[in-house]
Design a protein around this motif. Structure first.
Motif, PDB file in Angstrom:
ATOM      1  N   PHE A  95       0.343  -1.138   0.224  1.00 54.88           N
ATOM      2  CA  PHE A  95      -0.119  -0.045   0.187  1.00 54.88           C
ATOM      3  C   PHE A  95       0.741   1.125   0.401  1.00 54.88           C
ATOM      4  O   PHE A  95       2.184   1.242   0.739  1.00 54.88           O
ATOM      5  CB  PHE A  95      -0.830   0.033   1.403  1.00 54.88           C
ATOM      6  CG  PHE A  95      -2.605  -0.371   0.610  1.00 54.88           C
ATOM      7  CD1 PHE A  95      -2.475  -0.689   0.287  1.00 54.88           C
ATOM      8  CD2 PHE A  95      -3.073  -1.364   2.309  1.00 54.88           C
ATOM      9  CE1 PHE A  95      -4.016  -1.373  -0.818  1.00 54.88           C
ATOM     10  CE2 PHE A  95      -3.784  -2.234   2.027  1.00 54.88           C
ATOM     11  CZ  PHE A  95      -4.540  -2.182   0.418  1.00 54.88           C
ATOM     12  N   SER A  96       0.814   2.093  -1.056  1.00 51.65           N
ATOM     13  CA  SER A  96       0.717   3.322  -1.213  1.00 51.65           C
ATOM     14  C   SER A  96       0.167   4.010  -1.959  1.00 51.65           C
ATOM     15  O   SER A  96      -0.227   3.783  -3.556  1.00 51.65           O
ATOM     16  CB  SER A  96       1.748   4.037  -1.537  1.00 51.65           C
ATOM     17  OG  SER A  96       2.708   3.108  -2.463  1.00 51.65           O
ATOM     18  N   ASP A  97      -0.044   5.219  -1.896  1.00 51.23           N
ATOM     19  CA  ASP A  97      -0.614   6.083  -2.545  1.00 51.23           C
ATOM     20  C   ASP A  97      -0.423   5.832  -4.372  1.00 51.23           C
ATOM     21  O   ASP A  97      -1.482   6.178  -4.838  1.00 51.23           O
ATOM     22  CB  ASP A  97      -0.658   7.489  -2.890  1.00 51.23           C
ATOM     23  CG  ASP A  97      -1.519   8.109  -0.809  1.00 51.23           C
ATOM     24  OD1 ASP A  97      -2.040   7.313  -0.175  1.00 51.23           O
ATOM     25  OD2 ASP A  97      -0.706   9.041  -0.179  1.00 51.23           O
ATOM     26  N   ALA A  98       0.769   6.199  -4.938  1.00 51.51           N
ATOM     27  CA  ALA A  98       1.482   6.165  -6.091  1.00 51.51           C
ATOM     28  C   ALA A  98       0.966   5.030  -6.420  1.00 51.51           C
ATOM     29  O   ALA A  98       0.862   4.748  -7.899  1.00 51.51           O
ATOM     30  CB  ALA A  98       2.805   6.350  -5.921  1.00 51.51           C
ATOM     31  N   GLU A  99       0.689   3.985  -5.447  1.00 52.90           N
ATOM     32  CA  GLU A  99       0.920   1.992  -6.129  1.00 52.90           C
ATOM     33  C   GLU A  99      -0.471   2.462  -6.493  1.00 52.90           C
ATOM     34  O   GLU A  99      -1.531   1.539  -6.943  1.00 52.90           O
ATOM     35  CB  GLU A  99       1.126   1.354  -5.162  1.00 52.90           C
ATOM     36  CG  GLU A  99       0.665  -0.275  -5.086  1.00 52.90           C
ATOM     37  CD  GLU A  99       1.100  -0.883  -6.792  1.00 52.90           C
ATOM     38  OE1 GLU A  99       0.980  -1.749  -7.546  1.00 52.90           O
ATOM     39  OE2 GLU A  99       2.440   0.115  -7.031  1.00 52.90           O
ATOM     40  N   ILE A 100      -1.593   3.089  -5.101  1.00 53.26           N
ATOM     41  CA  ILE A 100      -3.363   2.722  -5.716  1.00 53.26           C
ATOM     42  C   ILE A 100      -3.743   3.348  -6.660  1.00 53.26           C
ATOM     43  O   ILE A 100      -4.273   2.964  -7.557  1.00 53.26           O
ATOM     44  CB  ILE A 100      -3.644   3.160  -4.385  1.00 53.26           C
ATOM     45  CG1 ILE A 100      -3.933   2.784  -3.375  1.00 53.26           C
ATOM     46  CG2 ILE A 100      -4.688   3.624  -4.883  1.00 53.26           C
ATOM     47  CD1 ILE A 100      -4.044   3.443  -1.553  1.00 53.26           C
ATOM     48  N   ARG A 101      -2.762   4.427  -6.745  1.00 53.95           N
ATOM     49  CA  ARG A 101      -3.023   5.104  -8.335  1.00 53.95           C
ATOM     50  C   ARG A 101      -2.548   4.159  -9.534  1.00 53.95           C
ATOM     51  O   ARG A 101      -3.798   4.777 -10.665  1.00 53.95           O
ATOM     52  CB  ARG A 101      -2.570   6.615  -8.288  1.00 53.95           C
ATOM     53  CG  ARG A 101      -2.684   7.719  -7.499  1.00 53.95           C
ATOM     54  CD  ARG A 101      -2.697   8.337  -7.253  1.00 53.95           C
ATOM     55  NE  ARG A 101      -3.376   9.741  -6.823  1.00 53.95           N
ATOM     56  CZ  ARG A 101      -2.643  10.112  -5.092  1.00 53.95           C
ATOM     57  NH1 ARG A 101      -1.400   9.418  -4.942  1.00 53.95           N
ATOM     58  NH2 ARG A 101      -3.235  11.343  -4.530  1.00 53.95           N
ATOM     59  N   ARG A 102      -1.900   3.757  -9.221  1.00 57.24           N
ATOM     60  CA  ARG A 102      -1.069   3.096 -10.709  1.00 57.24           C
ATOM     61  C   ARG A 102      -2.049   1.754 -10.412  1.00 57.24           C
ATOM     62  O   ARG A 102      -2.684   1.262 -12.324  1.00 57.24           O
ATOM     63  CB  ARG A 102      -0.025   2.087 -10.355  1.00 57.24           C
ATOM     64  CG  ARG A 102       1.587   2.780 -10.884  1.00 57.24           C
ATOM     65  CD  ARG A 102       3.016   2.261 -10.749  1.00 57.24           C
ATOM     66  NE  ARG A 102       3.532   2.156  -9.636  1.00 57.24           N
ATOM     67  CZ  ARG A 102       3.408   2.732  -8.576  1.00 57.24           C
ATOM     68  NH1 ARG A 102       4.015   4.188  -8.660  1.00 57.24           N
ATOM     69  NH2 ARG A 102       4.256   2.013  -7.653  1.00 57.24           N
ATOM     70  N   GLN A 103      -3.005   1.082  -9.595  1.00 58.20           N
ATOM     71  CA  GLN A 103      -3.426  -0.138  -9.624  1.00 58.20           C
ATOM     72  C   GLN A 103      -5.352   0.407 -10.114  1.00 58.20           C
ATOM     73  O   GLN A 103      -6.202  -0.674 -11.160  1.00 58.20           O
ATOM     74  CB  GLN A 103      -3.905  -0.562  -8.655  1.00 58.20           C
ATOM     75  CG  GLN A 103      -2.550  -1.532  -7.933  1.00 58.20           C
ATOM     76  CD  GLN A 103      -2.643  -2.201  -9.114  1.00 58.20           C
ATOM     77  OE1 GLN A 103      -2.952  -3.036 -10.179  1.00 58.20           O
ATOM     78  NE2 GLN A 103      -0.855  -2.617  -8.743  1.00 58.20           N
ATOM     79  N   ALA A 104      -5.517   1.981 -10.300  1.00 56.29           N
ATOM     80  CA  ALA A 104      -6.438   1.967 -10.635  1.00 56.29           C
ATOM     81  C   ALA A 104      -7.145   2.178 -11.915  1.00 56.29           C
ATOM     82  O   ALA A 104      -8.049   2.094 -12.256  1.00 56.29           O
ATOM     83  CB  ALA A 104      -7.023   3.801  -9.769  1.00 56.29           C
ATOM     84  N   ALA A 105      -5.804   1.824 -12.844  1.00 58.73           N
ATOM     85  CA  ALA A 105      -5.857   2.142 -14.101  1.00 58.73           C
ATOM     86  C   ALA A 105      -6.396   0.876 -14.706  1.00 58.73           C
ATOM     87  O   ALA A 105      -6.201   0.761 -16.110  1.00 58.73           O
ATOM     88  CB  ALA A 105      -4.248   2.538 -14.617  1.00 58.73           C
ATOM     89  N   ASP A 106      -5.900   0.191 -13.992  1.00 58.90           N
ATOM     90  CA  ASP A 106      -6.922  -1.521 -14.498  1.00 58.90           C
ATOM     91  C   ASP A 106      -8.091  -1.836 -13.760  1.00 58.90           C
ATOM     92  O   ASP A 106      -8.317  -2.225 -12.483  1.00 58.90           O
ATOM     93  CB  ASP A 106      -5.793  -2.329 -14.427  1.00 58.90           C
ATOM     94  CG  ASP A 106      -6.263  -3.863 -14.635  1.00 58.90           C
ATOM     95  OD1 ASP A 106      -6.065  -4.049 -14.959  1.00 58.90           O
ATOM     96  OD2 ASP A 106      -5.006  -4.250 -14.075  1.00 58.90           O
TER      97      ASP A 106
END
Length: 432
Positions: free
Chosen positions: A9-20
């Protein structure tokens, strides 16, 4: 394919996963039971803490980022351990940034604070506190973290007195949030400014001394002829030791020549207490001459120092005036300083000097001294204005020797301009 994906969990990782779009939920193997579920727009989501079959909603993303939720996670688990039916939703002040925003908004709505105080706090929050502390979880704010993120970097760029103001603002914000139950622990409760630096906050050196007034007063005399409004602003401050904010907002209805008083409303003072200054014969003559000049120039409005829009000049306009007059060698506050210093040199009682400056006298003095000491304050200002006369002040107010002897006589305006008796000009508005 599973709609739940394991990540760190990190904000950057959450935003990356949001693209899928194939991913519905995120989990972190390091923190069993903690899930993030994406919303329909994929830019927002919800945090959940799962215990058994119960999905306990914690907070919204990105309102609370990963760092803030992870900081609160141990306390949430303890709450559920004690009571499985307990609510675990976070109150919203999990990060320092959220707490600072909350307190900044609270200050902006506080009617007891001056506009200048609100503007100063807003600037401190926007320029320094939020950029440096926004993502720091409240639970992780220690003296070491505060020193690393705020105190030590700021002291390299800002004056120590301003860094102290930032620290005090932060202390008050955390204390207020704790008192209202918006945070369960105040991490700044035991912090003191001296924990971060042993350097002393030194007062600013006076850039204007009594010996300089031999040149400054004649300069103001010349300026009064060409730009009377600018000169008058400085002269009134020098004569009475007032602050620039309360001086620039002065109204003619607050000036009473018959009663010999200048009234300053509480909302215009720094201490939020009304201030009444006795007027000397010189001050009465000066005000009369100045009002006559205003009328001759076609202004019969309510302000001593009006702007082109018909209101009192702004803080910025007043600052520009002193930039021109002082030419970088002294400021408006130096006029107040030199007046207070001169009063001491003239033997004026210190308590009377503090009353003239409208300083807070402290709880004990305010309790036991129930007098405005008007006669003593008038005598002090008369001594001061007589001293200024010897340095050129007399050329500005044009008071005659006869009027010195009998200050009750109506003071006539000079220059032959159309000016009625003082009581009709200064004590209230001129009616047409």
């Amino acid at each position: 394919m599973s709609k739940t994906r394991a990540v760190k969990f990190s904000d950057a990782e959450i935003r990356r996963q949001a693209a899928d779009p194939a991913v519905h939920d995120l989990r972190d193997p390091r923190h069993p039971g903690l899930y993030l579920r994406f919303g329909q727009d994929r830019q927002r989501g919800s945090w959940y803490l799962v215990k058994g079959k119960a999905w306990n909603h914690i907070a919204r993303f990105p309102d609370l980022g990963a760092a803030a939720v992870l900081a609160e996670l141990p306390a949430l688990r303890q709450r559920l351990l004690r009571d499985s039916s307990a609510t675990v939703a976070l109150g919203g002040l999990a990060t320092c940034g959220q707490l600072i925003d909350w307190y900044g908004n609270r200050m902006s709505l506080d009617r007891s604070l001056s506009a200048k105080r609100k503007a100063g706090a807003k600037s401190a929050i926007k320029c320094h506190l939020k950029p440096r502390l926004e993502n720091v979880p409240v639970r992780e704010l220690t003296a070491a973290v505060l020193d690393k993120e705020l105190m030590w970097p700021c002291q390299q760029e800002l004056s120590l007195s301003y860094v102290h103001q930032l620290f005090v603002l932060l202390v008050v914000a955390f204390l207020q949030a704790y008192k209202l139950g918006l945070i369960d622990k105040n991490p700044m409760a035991d912090m003191k400014f001296v924990d971060f630096t042993k350097a002393r906050i030194m007062p600013k050196a006076a850039r204007l001394r009594g010996v300089h007034l031999v040149e400054v007063v004649p300069m103001l005399t010349d300026l009064f002829e060409s730009r009377p409004g600018e000169a008058m602003l400085a002269i009134m401050m020098l004569c009475h030791g007032t602050r620039v904010g309360e001086t620039r907002m002065a109204r003619w209805s607050d000036i009473s020549i018959p009663d010999g008083e200048w009234f300053i409303a509480a909302e215009n003072t720094k201490t939020r207490t009304e201030h009444r200054l006795p007027l000397t014969a010189q001050a009465k003559a000066l005000l009369t001459r100045y009002r006559a000049i205003q009328i001759s120039q076609g202004y019969e409005g309510i302000y001593l120092f009006p702007s082109r829009r018909g209101r009192a000049i702004s803080e910025g306009q007043a600052s520009a005036v002193f930039s021109r007059i002082g030419q970088g060698e002294w400021t408006s506050h130096d006029l107040r300083k030199v007046a207070r210093t001169a009063w001491t040199d003239l033997g004026i009682d210190g308590h009377i000097g503090e009353m003239l400056l409208n300083h807070s006298l402290g709880k004990i003095a305010s309790t036991y001294i129930n007098t405005q000491a008007r006669a003593q304050r008038l005598a002090a200002l008369e001594k001061w204005h007589n001293w200024l006369d010897e340095r050129g002040f007399k050329s500005i107010h044009n008071l005659t020797d006869t009027q010195y002897e009998d200050s009750q006589n109506p003071v006539q305006a000079t220059g032959g301009v159309g000016c009625e008796p003082v009581s009709n000009i200064v004590n209230g508005e001129v009616s047409k």
